[in-house]
Write an enzyme that holds these catalytic residues in place. Structure first.
Site, mmCIF file in Angstrom:
data_model
loop_
_atom_site.group_PDB
_atom_site.id
_atom_site.type_symbol
_atom_site.label_atom_id
_atom_site.label_comp_id
_atom_site.label_asym_id
_atom_site.label_seq_id
_atom_site.Cartn_x
_atom_site.Cartn_y
_atom_site.Cartn_z
ATOM 1 N N HIS A 95 -7.003 -5.233 9.970
ATOM 2 C CA HIS A 95 -6.711 -4.874 8.572
ATOM 3 C C HIS A 95 -5.417 -5.541 8.116
ATOM 4 O O HIS A 95 -4.493 -5.756 8.884
ATOM 5 C CB HIS A 95 -6.729 -3.359 8.340
ATOM 6 C CG HIS A 95 -5.580 -2.583 8.854
ATOM 7 N ND1 HIS A 95 -5.680 -1.256 9.222
ATOM 8 C CD2 HIS A 95 -4.279 -2.910 9.069
ATOM 9 C CE1 HIS A 95 -4.499 -0.826 9.605
ATOM 10 N NE2 HIS A 95 -3.641 -1.801 9.534
ATOM 11 N N ASP A 104 0.821 -1.215 0.000
ATOM 12 C CA ASP A 104 0.000 0.000 0.000
ATOM 13 C C ASP A 104 0.854 1.265 0.000
ATOM 14 O O ASP A 104 2.074 1.214 0.162
ATOM 15 C CB ASP A 104 -0.965 -0.009 1.189
ATOM 16 C CG ASP A 104 -0.291 -0.471 2.495
ATOM 17 O OD1 ASP A 104 0.944 -0.381 2.600
ATOM 18 O OD2 ASP A 104 -1.007 -0.921 3.396
HETATM 19 P P1 PGA Z 1 2.301 -2.107 12.830
HETATM 20 O O1 PGA Z 1 1.093 -1.938 11.818
HETATM 21 O O2 PGA Z 1 3.238 -3.065 12.193
HETATM 22 O O3 PGA Z 1 2.903 -0.735 12.945
HETATM 23 O O4 PGA Z 1 1.718 -2.633 14.109
HETATM 24 C C1 PGA Z 1 0.586 -3.079 11.228
HETATM 25 C C2 PGA Z 1 -0.553 -2.696 10.338
HETATM 26 O O5 PGA Z 1 -1.233 -1.699 10.615
HETATM 27 O O6 PGA Z 1 -0.797 -3.412 9.347
#
Ligand code: PGA
Length: 243
Positions: free
Chosen positions: A138, A67
């Site tokens: 997500h 993304d």
């Molecule tokens: P993080 O985020 O690795 O900073 O916990 C994961 C995500 O939001 O997919």
């Protein structure tokens, strides 16, 4: 799902790096799907170490990131382009033409999403997709929704995701509200998936991902249906599973 539990993030990421390395050995010109966020940082450090030691060769890979924020040019400090070059690409010797991210500043976002999806197809699809997971389940930026998304698309970030990403920006108003993300179907089509999670704050969403109903309200739950998923967890993230 193949669940692997280790003591801490470092150990988990060493397992993840070993799985990436195995993929590189099996298919040197493989297609890797890559995430951003805090989760993959120890993995990227380990891959950089392996590359520097001559134990991982990225010279033939193609990468696709999950993304990118809408509105941030690639030079922006918080763009995912910049994140990837800073934390991984510059350290493993890949060339710009080997890496792919959606453009956050495309004027025609629908065309950009279609271009990205077509580029993944043209590369033969993703061989190994690495994923983190949001507290709301997500994957990529596919937020809880009424239906599982399909192809690469533009999404509105939820207030909880904006809040979670607030720490990287000066003010909350600076946090982008939208992103382009591979769709759930795009992710699901990867031949192999590594989902990495650590820390107590991820324990409940990991329980829902593994044991809860498969539903678009928990996008990660769709992974129960994939035939080749490794879930790499530290003890805290695995705490709500009865293993
Ligand atoms: P993080 O985020 O690795 O900073 O916990 C994961 C995500 O939001 O997919």
């Amino acid at each position: 799902m193949h669940i692997i539990v280790r003591e801490n993030a470092q150990e988990i990421c060493e397992v993840a790096a070993a799985l990436v390395r195995a993929q590189l050995l099996r298919k040197p010109n493989c297609v890797l799907g890559l995430p951003t966020g805090s989760t993959p940082l120890p993995l990227y450090a380990e891959l950089a170490r392996l590359a520097a030691a001559g134990q991982a060769d990225f010279s033939q890979v193609t990468t696709f990131n999950l993304d990118e924020y809408v509105g941030l040019p690639r030079e922006h400090e918080q763009s995912y382009h910049n994140f990837m070059w800073t934390n991984l690409f510059s350290k493993i010797g890949v060339r710009p033409e080997q890496v792919n991210l959606p453009s956050g500043i495309a004027t025609d976002t629908a065309a950009e999403c279609a271009r990205y999806e077509a580029a993944i197809d043209a590369a033969g699809g993703v061989d190994l997709q690495v994923l983190g997971i949001g507290h709301n389940g997500h994957i990529g930026f596919n937020e809880p929704a009424e239906a599982f998304s399909e192809q690469t698309c533009m999404v509105e970030l939820t207030p909880s995701t904006i809040q979670a990403n607030r720490r990287f920006f000066e003010t909350e108003a600076d946090v982008p509200r939208r992103a382009l993300t591979m769709g759930i179907r795009t992710i699901f089509r990867a031949k192999e998936i590594l989902l990495i999670a650590y820390g107590a704050a991820k324990a409940d969403i990991i329980r829902q991902t593994v044991c809860g109903p498969i539903q678009p309200g928990v996008p990660s739950s769709v992974l129960q249906l994939h035939s080749n998923v490794h879930l790499l967890l530290d003890r805290e993230a695995a705490a709500a599973l009865s293993l």
